[in-house]
Design an enzyme around this catalytic site. Structure first.
Site, short mmCIF file in Angstrom:
data_model
loop_
_atom_site.label_atom_id
_atom_site.label_comp_id
_atom_site.label_asym_id
_atom_site.label_seq_id
_atom_site.Cartn_x
_atom_site.Cartn_y
_atom_site.Cartn_z
N ASP A 41 -2.15 -18.13 0.12
CA ASP A 41 -3.15 -18.70 -0.80
C ASP A 41 -3.83 -19.91 -0.16
O ASP A 41 -5.04 -20.08 -0.26
CB ASP A 41 -2.53 -19.04 -2.17
CG ASP A 41 -1.29 -19.93 -2.07
OD1 ASP A 41 -0.69 -20.04 -0.97
OD2 ASP A 41 -0.91 -20.53 -3.09
N ASP A 55 -11.98 -9.56 3.57
CA ASP A 55 -13.24 -9.56 2.80
C ASP A 55 -13.80 -10.98 2.71
O ASP A 55 -15.00 -11.20 2.82
CB ASP A 55 -13.02 -9.04 1.36
CG ASP A 55 -13.37 -7.57 1.22
OD1 ASP A 55 -13.17 -6.82 2.20
OD2 ASP A 55 -13.84 -7.16 0.14
N ASP A 75 -6.16 -7.34 3.45
CA ASP A 75 -7.30 -6.71 2.77
C ASP A 75 -8.17 -7.79 2.14
O ASP A 75 -9.40 -7.80 2.29
CB ASP A 75 -6.76 -5.76 1.69
CG ASP A 75 -7.88 -5.07 0.93
OD1 ASP A 75 -8.82 -4.57 1.58
OD2 ASP A 75 -7.83 -5.05 -0.32
N TYR A 86 0.81 -1.22 0.00
CA TYR A 86 0.00 0.00 0.00
C TYR A 86 0.85 1.27 0.00
O TYR A 86 0.44 2.29 -0.54
CB TYR A 86 -0.93 0.02 1.22
CG TYR A 86 -2.22 -0.72 1.00
CD1 TYR A 86 -2.22 -2.07 0.70
CD2 TYR A 86 -3.45 -0.07 1.11
CE1 TYR A 86 -3.39 -2.76 0.51
CE2 TYR A 86 -4.64 -0.76 0.92
CZ TYR A 86 -4.61 -2.10 0.62
OH TYR A 86 -5.78 -2.77 0.43
N LYS A 116 3.62 -15.28 1.82
CA LYS A 116 4.07 -16.05 0.64
C LYS A 116 5.60 -16.11 0.68
O LYS A 116 6.28 -15.47 -0.13
CB LYS A 116 3.58 -15.34 -0.64
CG LYS A 116 2.10 -15.51 -0.91
CD LYS A 116 1.72 -16.90 -1.42
CE LYS A 116 2.18 -17.12 -2.84
NZ LYS A 116 1.81 -18.49 -3.31
C1 IPM Z 1 -10.40 -1.76 3.39
C2 IPM Z 1 -10.68 -1.09 2.08
C3 IPM Z 1 -9.56 -0.10 1.79
C4 IPM Z 1 -8.27 -0.89 1.70
C5 IPM Z 1 -9.78 0.77 0.54
C6 IPM Z 1 -11.07 1.56 0.62
C7 IPM Z 1 -8.61 1.69 0.29
O1 IPM Z 1 -10.82 -2.05 1.08
O2 IPM Z 1 -10.33 -1.04 4.42
O3 IPM Z 1 -10.29 -2.98 3.42
O4 IPM Z 1 -7.93 -1.41 0.61
O5 IPM Z 1 -7.58 -1.01 2.70
MG MG Z 2 -10.75 -4.06 1.75
#
Ligand code: IPM
Ligand code: MG
Length: 372
Positions: A228, A256, A252, A144, A195
């Site tokens: 992975d 999700d 990240d 990032y 990884k």
């Molecule tokens: C998260 C989001 C952010 C990230 C975006 C909005 C920049 O996806 O907080 O997970 O990638 O960290």
């Molecule tokens: Mg995210």
């Protein structure tokens, strides 16, 4: 005497504005009812709404407020109307600046499956019922923020895009300690996901976490897992995990994935913490739902406020030492779900569909009952 805390509210864009309004209701409730804490709130703009007004995704003035406050409550940023905004002013840049300038290196993302929602998960009930995972994501380093980060034009006219993944020993060691501390209060197990078979930063992660484990937390069980494989195992048998420790980019993605197992992204809160202050022991902190601004449903009163409300519960626990109040907010969420109330994202046959405000009010009513 009640302790007074300062809270900065940054609702941002889209559904962030609607879900934060429900948190404000909770804050007003605690200000009226609690004899332990009082919250003084300030608000400011971030993301596209800040860009529209000020031409930047967060102003220096808002950053000053964020640095001076006890905790930041963040909503969500982004939307298609800002797709063409210059890259450095895109809505997400405001969020990334907050994380970086406040040095919020530890991102805690719990994935808890409320019993009432086990059937809303994409996975089978028996896989997710009772699920309780904590993803610990490094938040201020790696891909990032690594330099160079650029698109350059080569001599032959072709373009080349570069992102850089960088980590130092110190950065890995401090996040590993957070993961071990959390594991001790949970089921005492940490999976370190990286990884190391492909990336030098992966090798360093594995080595540093191993050394930190030996020196700092030999009592905690540590497993190393390829990132992975971790993604695959999360779907195959998620309950084998307790704490998952990983870098910014893998975190990240894995968070999700973990969020979706709990029924909906609309359920998952997060806390982003800095190092404890040498004098006060307090950490800089920002709390935000894992979901985004959901432009498709924004402004319609349809959004699920639970992730933002649960993020406020995390603030009560981690910033304000109000653990029992946090428990109550979480119990209130669970019992409203038990009663069958659902926003659209978690709607199921036979349940009662409600909007953002109704859901917020129902949680508040339940909290009032629990506090009486
Ligand atoms: C998260 C989001 C952010 C990230 C975006 C909005 C920049 O996806 O907080 O997970 O990638 O960290
Ligand atoms: Mg995210």
């Amino acid at each position: 005497m009640a302790t007074t805390y300062k809270l900065l509210l940054l609702p941002g864009d889209g559904i962030g504005i609607e879900t934060m309004a429900e948190v404000e209701r909770l804050i007003a409730f605690f200000n009226k009812k609690s004899n332990k804490a009082r919250f003084e709130t300030q608000s400011d703009l971030v993301g596209g709404s800040a860009y529209d007004k000020h031409g930047v995704s967060i102003t220096d003035e808002a950053m000053k407020k964020a640095l001076a406050t006890d905790a930041v409550m963040f909503g969500a940023v982004g939307g298609p109307q800002w797709d063409k905004v210059p890259y450095e002013h895109r809505p997400e840049a405001g969020l990334l600046r907050l994380r970086k300038d406040l040095d919020l290196f530890a991102n805690l993302r719990p994935a808890i499956c409320y019993p009432a929602l086990a059937d809303a998960s994409a996975l089978k009930r028996e896989l997710v019922e009772g699920l309780d995972i904590m993803i610990v994501r490094e938040l201020t380093g790696g891909t990032y923020f690594g330099e160079p980060k650029e698109i350059v034009t080569l001599e032959n006219g072709e373009k080349r895009g570069v992102d850089t993944t960088v980590y130092t020993t110190r950065e890995i060691d401090r996040i590993a300690k957070v993961a071990f501390d959390l594991a001790r209060r949970r089921r005492n197990l940490v999976h370190q996901a990286a990884k190391w078979n492909v990336m030098k930063t992966g090798v360093l992660w594995r080595d540093v976490v191993t050394a930190t484990h030996k020196a700092y937390a030999p009592d905690v069980r540590l497993e190393h897992i390829l990132a992975d494989n971790c993604a695959m195992q999360l779907l195959r048998n998620p309950k084998q995990f307790d704490v998952v420790l990983t870098d910014n980019l893998f975190g990240d993605i894995l968070s999700d994935e973990a969020a979706m197992m709990t029924g909906s992204l609309g359920m998952l809160p997060s806390a982003s913490l800095g190092a404890p202050d040498a004098k006060t022991g307090r950490r800089k902190a920002m709390y935000e739902p894992v979901h985004g601004s959901a432009p498709d449903i924004a402004g319609k009163g349809l959004a699920n406020p639970i992730a933002t409300i649960a993020s406020f519960a995390m603030a009560l626990r981690y910033s304000f030492d109000l653990g029992s109040e946090a428990d109550k907010v979480e119990t209130a969420i669970a019992s409203v779900l038990d009663k069958g109330l659902r926003t659209g994202d978690i709607m199921q046959p036979g349940m009662t569909k409600v909007g953002t405000t109704e859901m917020g009010k129902a949680i508040l009513d339940e909290l009032t009952r629990l506090t009486a």
